[in-house]
Design a protein around this motif. Structure first.
Motif, mmCIF file in Angstrom:
data_model
loop_
_atom_site.group_PDB
_atom_site.id
_atom_site.type_symbol
_atom_site.label_atom_id
_atom_site.label_comp_id
_atom_site.label_asym_id
_atom_site.label_seq_id
_atom_site.Cartn_x
_atom_site.Cartn_y
_atom_site.Cartn_z
ATOM 1 N N ILE A 125 -7.085 5.146 6.524
ATOM 2 C CA ILE A 125 -6.892 6.399 5.605
ATOM 3 C C ILE A 125 -8.110 7.214 5.577
ATOM 4 C CG2 ILE A 125 -6.439 7.152 3.175
ATOM 5 C CD1 ILE A 125 -4.390 5.115 2.905
ATOM 6 N N THR A 164 3.270 1.769 2.138
ATOM 7 C CA THR A 164 3.619 2.506 3.279
ATOM 8 C C THR A 164 4.845 2.380 3.630
ATOM 9 O OG1 THR A 164 3.475 -0.029 3.930
ATOM 10 C CG2 THR A 164 1.364 1.387 4.229
ATOM 11 N N PHE A 186 3.175 4.061 10.994
ATOM 12 C CA PHE A 186 2.038 3.162 10.860
ATOM 13 C C PHE A 186 1.973 2.394 12.144
ATOM 14 C CE2 PHE A 186 3.071 4.339 6.534
ATOM 15 C CZ PHE A 186 1.884 4.884 6.009
ATOM 16 N N LEU A 229 -5.804 -0.856 5.870
ATOM 17 C CA LEU A 229 -5.222 0.394 5.451
ATOM 18 C C LEU A 229 -6.131 1.608 5.039
ATOM 19 C CD1 LEU A 229 -2.384 2.187 4.943
ATOM 20 C CD2 LEU A 229 -2.280 1.101 2.966
ATOM 21 N N GLY A 255 0.816 -1.287 -0.203
ATOM 22 C CA GLY A 255 -0.014 0.026 0.197
ATOM 23 C C GLY A 255 0.714 1.191 0.013
ATOM 24 N N VAL A 310 -2.772 9.418 1.795
ATOM 25 C CA VAL A 310 -2.075 10.189 2.907
ATOM 26 C C VAL A 310 -1.172 11.484 2.573
ATOM 27 C CG1 VAL A 310 -0.037 9.553 4.737
ATOM 28 C CG2 VAL A 310 -1.512 7.831 4.022
ATOM 29 N N GLY A 352 -1.967 4.756 -1.129
ATOM 30 C CA GLY A 352 -1.212 5.216 -0.294
ATOM 31 C C GLY A 352 -0.872 6.595 -0.241
#
Length: 373
Positions: free
Chosen positions: A231, A141, A151, A227, A139, A258, A254
């Motif tokens: 988010i 991350t 995270f 995830l 994702g 984010v 992601g």
């Protein structure tokens, strides 16, 4: 005459395809004026298009591969240092991991994040992140961690790398993201429209090629769903079913969720970058191509983009490909005049790959003779 192909993956890059096609063109028309415009769809090869069109500098950096091992990877920095192009595959690509080493639950994108962070440190305030060819399903991350995002599990502990641990995700802390990163315009180029999760999502469609078993595909889909849930709760952005969010193992989702990255079809971004519209204006023939041409090529791939823009300019468009498999009705509707396979008889894929340059030249010659005489 304009030659504007994608690469033939595993065989020739886009510049080499251009050279082979031009050779064939000149056999039929030695006096032809040929303009080479190498193309890409936002994945591998986009960096070379950027450097070829705008100049700039290749920057090499030692960072982490998908399993955390040292690897040297490159990105492109414009001449004025204000723009950069990063290909995710350079540091986080599937070719960096041997087949028997693939670990889809643990592989992460931290190396790509290091490339972005370095570009920002050098002054880039617009970064195009090109997705495709990843070994990861995290994702994005790992990438985001390298840019200052944390995270956390329910106990406030930072999760280990990879997509698997995201099943335990409880919160995302972006307080450590530097102001320079926040001030940077991040754009994501991708060549797929898959959502983050579900039967057409990142894990289900792309997980198996990264080594995921059916059980791991289910595990990763649930983890990426977690995830996406966090988010949505933390940033108010729903990426679960966002078209393209599943690109590069969910890295697109992601980045969008984010850090607010913008998205665009990769083929159109590259076309704008290299000035394709100006190139095809007034052309008497446009030759494009890719390794395999089929119905999916209409979904933003290079042939589709080139055909559409050339058609608007009134130029006929011929596509050459290693394999041509119908139906091609949508491509024809977008402006493609005709498509031809470069195969000259029964051949194995290995034989086609090894002989692609000659086969392209031969096919281009015949296409020009047919069109222009």
């Amino acid at each position: 005459m304009v030659v504007a192909p994608d690469s033939f993956k595993g065989s020739l890059d886009a510049a080499a395809v251009c050279a082979a096609v031009e050779e064939g063109v000149r056999r039929a028309r030695p006096d032809a004026e040929v303009l080479r415009v190498p193309m890409a769809d936002g994945g591998e090869g986009t960096l070379d298009c950027f450097l070829g069109a705008l100049g700039g500098t290749e920057v090499w950096l030692e960072c982490a591969d998908p399993l955390g091992r040292p690897v040297r990877a490159r990105y492109g920095l414009s001449g004025d240092g204000r723009s950069a192009v990063v290909e995710l595959a350079a540091a986080s690509g599937l070719p960096l991991v041997a087949e028997d080493e693939r670990d889809p639950l643990r592989a992460d994108t931290s190396g790509t994040g290091a490339l972005i962070a370095d570009a920002v440190r050098r002054g880039a305030r617009e970064v195009l992140v090109c997705l495709g060819g990843s070994a990861t399903s995290d994702g994005g991350t790992g990438l985001l961690r390298a840019l200052g995002v944390r995270f956390l599990d329910a106990g406030g502990r930072e999760l280990p790398p990879g997509g698997g641990p995201l099943a335990r995700l409880a919160d995302i802390d972006d307080s450590g993201v530097p102001e320079a990163v926040r001030a940077t315009r991040l754009r994501v180029a991708c060549d797929v429209t898959n959502p983050m999760v579900g039967p057409d999502g990142a894990a289900a469609v792309f997980g198996p090629q990264k080594g995921a078993t059916p059980e791991q595909v289910r595990e990763l889909d649930a983890a990426l769903g977690r995830l996406a849930d966090v988010i949505a709760a933390r940033f108010g952005v729903r990426v679960h079913d966002l078209p393209g969010a599943g690109a590069a193992g969910g890295a697109c989702g992601g980045l969008v969720g984010v850090l607010g990255a913008g998205t665009a079809p990769g083929g159109d971004l590259v076309a704008d970058l290299v000035g394709l519209d100006a190139a095809v204006a007034g052309a008497d023939l446009v030759i494009t191509g890719e390794g395999r041409l089929d119905a999916q090529s209409a979904a933003g791939k290079v042939v589709s983009v080139v055909a559409g823009r050339a058609a608007r300019a009134g130029a006929p468009v011929v596509a050459l490909a290693g394999a041509v498999a119908g139906p091609l009705a949508e491509l024809h509707a977008r402006g493609l005049t005709a498509a031809f396979s470069i195969a000259d008889g029964p051949r194995t894929l290995a034989e086609m790959t090894a002989d692609a340059g000659r086969l392209l030249a031969d096919a281009a010659e015949q296409a020009v003779r047919l069109r222009l005489g």
